[in-house]
Design a protein around this motif. Sequence first.
Motif, mmCIF file in Angstrom:
data_model
loop_
_atom_site.group_PDB
_atom_site.id
_atom_site.type_symbol
_atom_site.label_atom_id
_atom_site.label_comp_id
_atom_site.label_asym_id
_atom_site.label_seq_id
_atom_site.Cartn_x
_atom_site.Cartn_y
_atom_site.Cartn_z
ATOM 1 N N ILE A 199 -46.323 -79.914 32.593
ATOM 2 C CA ILE A 199 -45.049 -80.391 32.399
ATOM 3 C C ILE A 199 -44.017 -79.322 32.950
ATOM 4 N N GLU A 200 -43.507 -79.977 33.872
ATOM 5 C CA GLU A 200 -42.323 -78.919 34.478
ATOM 6 C C GLU A 200 -40.986 -79.627 34.825
ATOM 7 N N ASN A 201 -40.044 -78.613 34.545
ATOM 8 C CA ASN A 201 -38.734 -79.051 34.725
ATOM 9 C C ASN A 201 -38.235 -80.499 33.820
ATOM 10 N N VAL A 202 -38.575 -80.458 32.606
ATOM 11 C CA VAL A 202 -38.414 -81.455 31.792
ATOM 12 C C VAL A 202 -37.374 -80.924 30.700
ATOM 13 N N PHE A 203 -36.338 -81.920 30.317
ATOM 14 C CA PHE A 203 -35.449 -81.883 29.334
ATOM 15 C C PHE A 203 -35.577 -83.003 28.407
ATOM 16 N N VAL A 260 -41.822 -81.390 20.593
ATOM 17 C CA VAL A 260 -40.930 -82.489 21.328
ATOM 18 C C VAL A 260 -41.602 -82.749 22.536
ATOM 19 N N ILE A 261 -42.137 -81.563 23.235
ATOM 20 C CA ILE A 261 -42.762 -81.645 24.464
ATOM 21 C C ILE A 261 -44.047 -82.229 24.156
ATOM 22 N N THR A 262 -44.888 -81.286 23.434
ATOM 23 C CA THR A 262 -46.305 -81.904 23.465
ATOM 24 C C THR A 262 -46.756 -81.613 21.814
ATOM 25 N N GLY A 263 -47.413 -82.278 21.158
ATOM 26 C CA GLY A 263 -47.880 -82.127 19.887
ATOM 27 C C GLY A 263 -48.870 -80.812 19.897
ATOM 28 N N TYR A 264 -49.578 -80.872 20.880
ATOM 29 C CA TYR A 264 -50.928 -79.669 20.716
ATOM 30 C C TYR A 264 -50.869 -79.268 22.244
ATOM 31 N N SER A 265 -51.054 -77.946 22.224
ATOM 32 C CA SER A 265 -51.382 -77.339 23.479
ATOM 33 C C SER A 265 -52.791 -77.390 24.121
ATOM 34 N N GLY A 266 -53.125 -77.998 25.070
ATOM 35 C CA GLY A 266 -54.393 -78.195 25.489
ATOM 36 C C GLY A 266 -54.538 -76.873 26.650
ATOM 37 N N THR A 267 -55.010 -77.036 27.663
ATOM 38 C CA THR A 267 -55.205 -76.059 28.768
ATOM 39 C C THR A 267 -54.091 -76.276 29.840
ATOM 40 N N GLY A 268 -53.015 -76.724 29.652
ATOM 41 C CA GLY A 268 -52.072 -77.097 30.458
ATOM 42 C C GLY A 268 -51.023 -76.000 30.459
ATOM 43 N N THR A 269 -50.107 -76.238 31.490
ATOM 44 C CA THR A 269 -48.801 -75.341 31.413
ATOM 45 C C THR A 269 -47.579 -76.307 31.134
ATOM 46 N N ILE A 270 -46.748 -75.665 30.355
ATOM 47 C CA ILE A 270 -45.280 -76.231 30.188
ATOM 48 C C ILE A 270 -44.320 -75.124 30.589
ATOM 49 N N LYS A 271 -43.471 -75.343 31.723
ATOM 50 C CA LYS A 271 -42.748 -74.563 32.404
ATOM 51 C C LYS A 271 -41.507 -75.100 32.674
ATOM 52 N N ASN A 272 -40.271 -74.059 32.277
ATOM 53 C CA ASN A 272 -39.176 -74.469 32.924
ATOM 54 C C ASN A 272 -38.593 -75.792 31.970
ATOM 55 N N CYS A 273 -38.682 -75.668 30.811
ATOM 56 C CA CYS A 273 -38.356 -77.122 29.999
ATOM 57 C C CYS A 273 -37.413 -76.608 28.968
ATOM 58 N N ILE A 274 -36.637 -77.588 28.483
ATOM 59 C CA ILE A 274 -35.826 -77.294 27.412
ATOM 60 C C ILE A 274 -35.714 -78.417 26.550
ATOM 61 N N TYR A 329 -37.354 -73.330 26.507
ATOM 62 C CA TYR A 329 -36.248 -72.880 25.685
ATOM 63 C C TYR A 329 -36.146 -74.210 24.666
ATOM 64 N N ALA A 330 -35.722 -73.993 23.267
ATOM 65 C CA ALA A 330 -35.385 -75.032 22.381
ATOM 66 C C ALA A 330 -34.118 -74.651 21.725
ATOM 67 N N ILE A 331 -33.319 -75.853 21.571
ATOM 68 C CA ILE A 331 -32.071 -75.480 20.621
ATOM 69 C C ILE A 331 -32.076 -76.412 19.609
ATOM 70 N N VAL A 332 -32.044 -76.087 18.445
ATOM 71 C CA VAL A 332 -32.190 -76.765 17.173
ATOM 72 C C VAL A 332 -31.013 -76.893 16.146
ATOM 73 N N ASN A 333 -30.334 -77.951 16.205
ATOM 74 C CA ASN A 333 -29.044 -78.119 15.494
ATOM 75 C C ASN A 333 -29.499 -78.604 14.092
ATOM 76 N N GLY A 334 -29.223 -78.026 12.998
ATOM 77 C CA GLY A 334 -29.106 -78.385 11.532
ATOM 78 C C GLY A 334 -30.862 -78.646 11.016
ATOM 79 N N THR A 335 -31.748 -78.252 11.901
ATOM 80 C CA THR A 335 -33.020 -78.206 11.496
ATOM 81 C C THR A 335 -33.800 -77.134 11.125
ATOM 82 N N SER A 371 -33.205 -68.577 35.184
ATOM 83 C CA SER A 371 -33.168 -68.502 36.501
ATOM 84 C C SER A 371 -34.111 -69.506 37.441
ATOM 85 N N GLY A 372 -35.301 -69.574 36.495
ATOM 86 C CA GLY A 372 -36.232 -70.642 37.200
ATOM 87 C C GLY A 372 -36.087 -72.037 36.817
ATOM 88 N N TYR A 373 -35.026 -72.598 36.204
ATOM 89 C CA TYR A 373 -34.844 -73.863 35.783
ATOM 90 C C TYR A 373 -34.023 -74.585 36.665
#
Length: 271
Positions: free
Chosen positions: A150-154, A171-185, A219-225, A265-267
């Motif tokens: 999962i890459e470059n996902v907002f 929010v991106i994934t409930g569980y981390s398997g063997t995959g990669t999450i990269k450049n996500c916000i 990265y994550a931005i959490v507002n009021g949570t 820089s990589g986003y």
Amino acid sequence: TTTVDGAIIFVGKGTATLTIVIDDTITLTTEITISENSGPVDEYTYIHNAEEWRTLITLNPDGKFKLANDIDLAGGWVTPNGESQLCKNFNGELDGQGYVVKNGWMHSGWAQPSAFGNNYGTIKNIGFVNIHGGNLSTDIALVTENFVTIENVFVDWIIETNGQAYGFAGVITGYSGTGTIKNCIVSLRLGDGLVSAPSFYGSIIGNANNWNGKLINSYAIVNGTGVKDVASKEAAEGVTSYLKSEGNSAQFETYALLKAGADLSGYDATL
């Protein structure tokens, strides 16, 4: 073949007759010949509107898809069979090409399905904007469990239910398997008028329980949570305890703090 908005797509070698009608009065006809040396065949199915979004991925979760433009769901992404989940297992490729899917409503709560189920494929270059749902819990995410990329996902997720959530979220994934999450916000915020701050673990990944998973420059931005961390398992000592974390992945309270403290820089800034 042609798309609904008139783009011509080569699907194989041969000669085709193309007829163009303008204002029902002018007709132009020409032949187009495609040889073996005409270039690669576009193997992607293009998604142009909400109906295609709800239908095409559901019917062919092993396919290769690209967004042709922004998709306005106008309230939800319920599929033709009445379910909120597009597929239980996504094995294909979804390339948003920098476009967004917006104005959706996802079911949420204990054991409710994520949009893509388990990801065994690639989801990239796409934004999910103004997506509404209730409190998040274990498997409420864009993807239930990620095994590939999962890459470059907002994702802009709006919580619309008062009260406390419990357990893991992500929010991106409930569980981390063997995959990669990269450049996500992720942007996680309360809906208008809500004052209760749900408290749970993992704004990006709900349960970081696999050493082979990677979280890179996200990265994550959490507002009021009351979200505890970008990725967590109860009593976690930090995201690096449970994933091969690379880059300065972190959680912030506002966009201003994120911009000041994160390495973007990589986003892909086009999202």
